[in-house]
Design an enzyme around this catalytic site. Structure first.
Site: not given
Ligand code: AMP
Length: 114
Positions: A31, A87, A94, A96, A100
């Site tokens: 992450d 999430n 959430q 993204v 995941h």
């Molecule tokens: P969520 O909030 O559960 O959707 O988690 C999305 C996660 O993606 C967060 O912990 C971010 O820090 C992580 N994230 C976003 N962009 C990237 C990236 N380019 N590379 C690695 N992690 C990322």
């Protein structure tokens, strides 16, 4: 149809990521904003936007992802324990919209989360 996300770009290697695991079905990478000493995301290559949209046809894929998380945790030396988080949607926090699993470890994780 699901939207293209930053995670699809990572799968296609269009943007860099610190990849720790890859096979035909899923990808594991660190992450970018770690919330614990070890914070790895495991994502399916299939673009499922969120757990709420996974179907019975994804049963094996979801099991495979969970076992992948387990083997990455072993690889990372998280013998003292760890947490796996999905999430989901707005109230789940959430951000993204490509399914995941978060693997968090390397410190004591309080419960309940905020
Ligand atoms: P969520 O909030 O559960 O959707 O988690 C999305 C996660 O993606 C967060 O912990 C971010 O820090 C992580 N994230 C976003 N962009 C990237 C990236 N380019 N590379 C690695 N992690 C990322």
């Amino acid at each position: 149809m699901s939207e293209d996300t930053i995670f699809s770009k990572i799968i296609r290697k269009e943007i860099p990521a610190n990849i720790v695991y890859e096979d035909d079905l899923c990808l594991g990478f660190r992450d970018i904003t770690p919330q614990a000493p070890t914070h790895i995301l495991v994502i399916p290559k299939k673009p499922i936007p969120k757990l709420a949209e996974a179907g019975t046809e994804d049963k094996e894929l979801l099991g495979h992802m969970l076992l992948t998380v387990k083997s990455i945790a072993e690889q990372e030396g998280l013998g003292n324990g760890y947490r796996v988080v999905i999430n989901t949607d707005e109230d789940g926090g959430q951000t993204v919209f490509h399914l995941h699993m978060h693997l968090l470890g390397g410190r004591y994780l309080r419960w309940p989360p905020g």
